[in-house]
Design an enzyme around this catalytic site. Structure first.
Site, PDB file in Angstrom:
ATOM      1  N   GLU A  96       0.849  -1.204   0.000  1.00 22.52           N
ATOM      2  CA  GLU A  96       0.000   0.000   0.000  1.00 22.52           C
ATOM      3  C   GLU A  96       0.877   1.244   0.000  1.00 22.52           C
ATOM      4  OE1 GLU A  96      -2.524  -0.968   3.336  1.00 22.52           O
ATOM      5  OE2 GLU A  96      -3.519  -2.507   2.136  1.00 22.52           O
ATOM      6  N   GLY A 172      -6.045  -7.540   1.041  1.00 19.93           N
ATOM      7  CA  GLY A 172      -7.351  -6.887   1.190  1.00 19.93           C
ATOM      8  C   GLY A 172      -8.365  -7.276   0.132  1.00 19.93           C
ATOM      9  N   SER A 212      -4.864 -11.546   2.729  1.00 20.57           N
ATOM     10  CA  SER A 212      -6.176 -12.166   2.975  1.00 20.57           C
ATOM     11  C   SER A 212      -6.095 -13.410   3.852  1.00 20.57           C
ATOM     12  CB  SER A 212      -6.881 -12.479   1.645  1.00 20.57           C
ATOM     13  OG  SER A 212      -7.201 -11.273   0.988  1.00 20.57           O
TER      14      SER A 212
HETATM   15  C1  PEP Z   1      -1.545  -6.470   5.057  1.00 23.21           C
HETATM   16  O1  PEP Z   1      -1.995  -5.376   5.327  1.00 23.21           O
HETATM   17  O2  PEP Z   1      -0.333  -6.659   5.106  1.00 23.21           O
HETATM   18  C2  PEP Z   1      -2.452  -7.541   4.688  1.00 23.21           C
HETATM   19  C3  PEP Z   1      -1.945  -8.699   4.421  1.00 23.21           C
HETATM   20  O3  PEP Z   1      -3.795  -7.243   4.648  1.00 23.21           O
HETATM   21  P1  PEP Z   1      -5.011  -8.305   4.558  1.00 23.21           P
HETATM   22  O4  PEP Z   1      -4.716  -9.394   5.532  1.00 23.21           O
HETATM   23  O5  PEP Z   1      -6.219  -7.509   4.930  1.00 23.21           O
HETATM   24  O6  PEP Z   1      -5.048  -8.822   3.150  1.00 23.21           O
END
Ligand code: PEP
Length: 250
Positions: A96, A172, A212
């Protein structure tokens, strides 16, 4: 090697909510010593959560860090400041940050070095986009990210670094990598680490999977080959789910 589970709370939670969540996690963890657990709340909640965790084995991470110690960098935070807030870890190069805030392999390298200078353990995130995976470029992308981030590091430095394989398409999205996909990518990372730092050190480096991870898929990911822990985003915001994920290692 002791597994590591990290909860990345991203930009979620007031101080009050963060403390309540940290308390619940702490309560649920009592007595579990076979896994290292790290929480990465928003910067504003680091101080209050630190107080909640005092005396426990849980550790704090910053979600980002700047490469300079101080200066005219509006909105940034240094490794030294994170240390002062009680952080032992910092997430570096999260996708991100790379995607939304234009972080490059070069700035990631500088952040990594800044962490090591200040005694913070960086959690270095690498991973390919869906386009790169579909083009068969996963291995090339991961090795490039690692090569640039770890360039010039001494052999000992790797002992102070955690690596997280986080495929961008899995973060995500609700679509996690399969255990086989994770194992393959982790094996690529391990090979690269062996080349750079030697077999012994590479085998002692924790490589986490992130993307995820949920209570219902963590079991198979946790026992996948070469997976030494998990980096959890969304599911770490619910204590029950996060504790269930951690439970796969303890
Ligand atoms: C993360 O923010 O590193 C992540 C893996 O998010 P999520 O588990 O929501 O996919």
């Amino acid at each position: 090697m002791k597994p590591l589970v990290v909860g990345n709370w991203k930009m979620h939670g007031t101080q009050h909510e963060a403390v309540a969540l940290a308390r619940e996690v702490l309560k649920g963890l009592r007595g579990r010593r076979r896994v290292d657990v790290v929480l990465a709340p928003p910067f504003t909640a680091l101080g209050p959560v630190r107080k909640t965790l005092r005396g426990s084995a849980l550790r704090l991470a910053g979600q980002n860090v700047h490469w300079e110690e101080q200066g005219a960098f509006t909105g940034e935070i240094s490794a030294k400041m994170l240390r002062e807030l009680g952080c032992h870890f910092a997430i570096v190069g999260h996708s991100e940050r790379r995607r939304l805030f234009n972080e490059t392999d070069q700035t990631v390298a500088k952040k990594l070095a800044a962490c090591l200078r200040s005694g913070l353990r960086p959690i270095l995130c690498v991973g390919e986009t869906l386009e790169q995976r579909n083009a068969g470029a996963t291995r090339r992308v991961i090795t490039r990210q690692l090569r640039i981030a770890l360039k010039g590091m001494t052999k000992d430095a790797i002992e102070k670094i955690e690596i997280a394989y986080e495929p961008v398409w899995a973060i995500g999205t609700g679509r996690n990598a399969t255990p086989e996909q994770a194992s393959r990518a982790h094996a690529t990372i391990r090979r690269m680490l062996k080349k750079l730092f030697g077999t012994k050190r590479a085998e002692q480096t924790r490589i986490l999977y992130g993307g995820s991870v949920r209570a219902d898929n963590a079991g198979e990911l946790a026992c996948a080959r070469e997976v030494n822990g998990l980096l959890v985003g969304g599911a770490s915001l619910k204590a029950k789910d996060f504790l269930s994920i951690i439970g796969n290692f303890s």
